[in-house]
Design a protein around this motif. Structure first.
Motif, short mmCIF file in Angstrom:
data_model
loop_
_atom_site.label_atom_id
_atom_site.label_comp_id
_atom_site.label_asym_id
_atom_site.label_seq_id
_atom_site.Cartn_x
_atom_site.Cartn_y
_atom_site.Cartn_z
N PHE A 1 27.07 29.86 -26.99
CA PHE A 1 28.03 30.82 -27.52
C PHE A 1 29.47 30.35 -27.30
O PHE A 1 29.83 29.91 -26.20
CB PHE A 1 27.80 32.17 -26.85
N LYS B 1 20.42 42.65 -35.76
CA LYS B 1 20.11 41.23 -35.79
C LYS B 1 21.29 40.39 -36.29
O LYS B 1 22.17 40.88 -36.99
CB LYS B 1 18.89 40.98 -36.67
N LEU B 2 21.26 39.12 -35.88
CA LEU B 2 22.26 38.16 -36.34
C LEU B 2 21.71 37.41 -37.55
O LEU B 2 20.54 37.04 -37.58
CB LEU B 2 22.58 37.14 -35.26
N LEU C 1 11.33 24.27 -34.60
CA LEU C 1 11.93 24.38 -33.28
C LEU C 1 12.06 25.87 -32.98
O LEU C 1 12.62 26.62 -33.79
CB LEU C 1 13.29 23.70 -33.29
N LEU D 1 17.79 25.57 -42.92
CA LEU D 1 17.55 27.01 -43.06
C LEU D 1 18.23 27.83 -41.98
O LEU D 1 18.22 29.04 -42.02
CB LEU D 1 16.05 27.31 -43.05
N GLY D 2 18.75 27.19 -40.99
CA GLY D 2 19.37 27.95 -39.92
C GLY D 2 18.35 28.62 -39.03
O GLY D 2 17.14 28.41 -39.15
N LEU D 3 18.81 29.47 -38.17
CA LEU D 3 17.97 30.21 -37.25
C LEU D 3 17.52 31.50 -37.89
O LEU D 3 18.34 32.24 -38.45
CB LEU D 3 18.75 30.54 -35.96
N TYR E 1 28.80 29.45 -32.58
CA TYR E 1 28.02 28.77 -31.55
C TYR E 1 28.14 27.27 -31.76
O TYR E 1 28.32 26.79 -32.88
CB TYR E 1 26.53 29.14 -31.65
N PHE F 1 13.30 28.99 -30.46
CA PHE F 1 14.25 29.33 -29.41
C PHE F 1 14.04 30.77 -28.95
O PHE F 1 13.88 31.68 -29.76
CB PHE F 1 15.69 29.18 -29.90
N LEU G 1 27.47 26.48 -35.49
CA LEU G 1 26.77 27.54 -36.20
C LEU G 1 27.61 28.80 -36.25
O LEU G 1 28.26 29.17 -35.26
CB LEU G 1 25.45 27.88 -35.49
N TYR H 1 13.57 33.13 -32.04
CA TYR H 1 14.05 32.58 -33.31
C TYR H 1 13.29 31.29 -33.60
O TYR H 1 12.85 30.58 -32.69
CB TYR H 1 15.53 32.23 -33.23
N GLN I 1 13.96 27.62 -35.87
CA GLN I 1 14.99 26.84 -36.56
C GLN I 1 14.32 25.76 -37.38
O GLN I 1 13.54 24.97 -36.85
CB GLN I 1 15.97 26.24 -35.55
N GLU J 1 12.77 39.07 -39.29
CA GLU J 1 12.63 38.82 -40.72
C GLU J 1 11.42 37.97 -41.08
O GLU J 1 10.99 37.97 -42.24
CB GLU J 1 13.91 38.17 -41.26
N TYR K 1 24.67 35.53 -27.42
CA TYR K 1 23.34 35.30 -26.84
C TYR K 1 23.36 34.06 -25.96
O TYR K 1 24.12 33.11 -26.21
CB TYR K 1 22.31 35.04 -27.95
N PHE L 1 22.28 33.92 -39.33
CA PHE L 1 22.89 32.62 -39.06
C PHE L 1 23.08 31.82 -40.34
O PHE L 1 22.25 31.85 -41.25
CB PHE L 1 22.02 31.80 -38.11
N GLY L 2 24.17 31.06 -40.39
CA GLY L 2 24.32 30.02 -41.39
C GLY L 2 23.54 28.78 -40.96
O GLY L 2 23.02 28.72 -39.84
N SER L 3 23.47 27.79 -41.85
CA SER L 3 22.68 26.60 -41.56
C SER L 3 23.47 25.55 -40.77
O SER L 3 22.92 24.52 -40.39
CB SER L 3 22.13 25.98 -42.85
N GLY L 4 24.75 25.80 -40.53
CA GLY L 4 25.52 24.96 -39.64
C GLY L 4 26.30 23.84 -40.30
O GLY L 4 26.02 23.45 -41.44
N LEU M 1 15.16 35.13 -37.26
CA LEU M 1 14.63 35.99 -36.22
C LEU M 1 13.16 36.31 -36.46
O LEU M 1 12.79 36.76 -37.54
CB LEU M 1 15.45 37.29 -36.17
#
Lengths: 112, 110
Positions: B46, B97-98, A88, A41-43, B36, A90, B87, A35, A37, A59, A101, B100-103, A45
């Motif tokens: 997690f 696939k996951l 960043l 924008l978040g994480l 998370y 991961f 998150l 991933y 980051q 993506e 995960y 994710f939001g931006s947190g 894939l």
């Protein structure tokens, strides 16, 4: 030792250079993920692998490639780094998709 | 398109001041919703998986709940060590696939 180890932790590289980020895990899991980051924008894939012979694009795979050398090792390469790949990165692993995960501590990559 | 939106972006609380973080999602069919915690300079850790509307899970001062459109992470009597980015992520039935939001960046002041 950490369950998921990423190397290097920090890297500064020049535009156009090839760079490899490495990930190894001791969880014994088959599934591994890369991933990136970015702030706000978040994480997202990049690639995922469900076993040594199974590699799949995520993506945002353009400009990246991966190698699954063994069950425990999954490397990410930037063939010709560009500044907007500064982020960043991961690596993560899982045994089953609903168990959550385990992430590594990340590699902070700066492309100048 | 599958999507996750977290609010607020940042939250400042005094120690002991309870509050909730929101995760709104749009997904074709929910396989699981994940929470998370991420500390600065570290990877996400997690916390919970929720599978269906009405489900709740707890861990220390954290409780996660799920409806058909959103999830809440309730923080009861927070302590400074709860400061982190939280998150939310979803997985659709049709995908591995996951998303994710931006947190939400949480700061708990003593």
């Amino acid at each position: 030792d950490a369950d998921v180890t990423q190397t290097p932790r920090n890297r500064i590289t020049k535009t156009g250079k090839r760079i490899m980020l490495e990930c190894s895990q001791t969880k014994g899991h088959d599934r591994m993920y890369w991933y990136r980051q970015d702030p706000g924008l978040g994480l997202r894939l990049i690639y995922y692998s469900f076993d040594v012979k199974d590699i799949n694009k995520g993506e945002i795979s353009d400009g990246y490639s991966v190698s699954r050398q063994a069950q425990a090792k999954f490397s990410l390469s930037l063939e010709s780094a560009i500044p907007n790949q500064t982020a960043l990165y991961f690596c993560a692993t899982s045994d089953w998709d609903l168990n959550g995960y385990t992430f590594g501590s990340g590699t902070r990559l700066t492309v100048v | 398109e599958d999507q996750v939106t977290q609010s607020p972006e940042a939250l400042r609380l005094q120690e002991g001041e309870s509050s909730s973080l929101n995760c709104s999602y749009t997904v074709s069919g929910l396989r699981g919703l994940f929470w998370y915690r991420q500390d600065p300079g570290k990877g996400p850790e997690f916390l919970f998986t929720l599978y269906s509307a009405g489900e709740e899970k707890e861990k220390e001062r954290l409780k996660a709940t799920l409806t058909k459109k959103e999830s809440f992470l309730h923080i009861t009597a927070p302590k400074p060590e709860d400061s982190a980015t939280y998150l939310c992520a979803v997985q659709a039935d049709s995908s591995y696939k996951l998303i994710f939001g931006s947190g939400t960046r949480l700061l708990v002041r003593p």
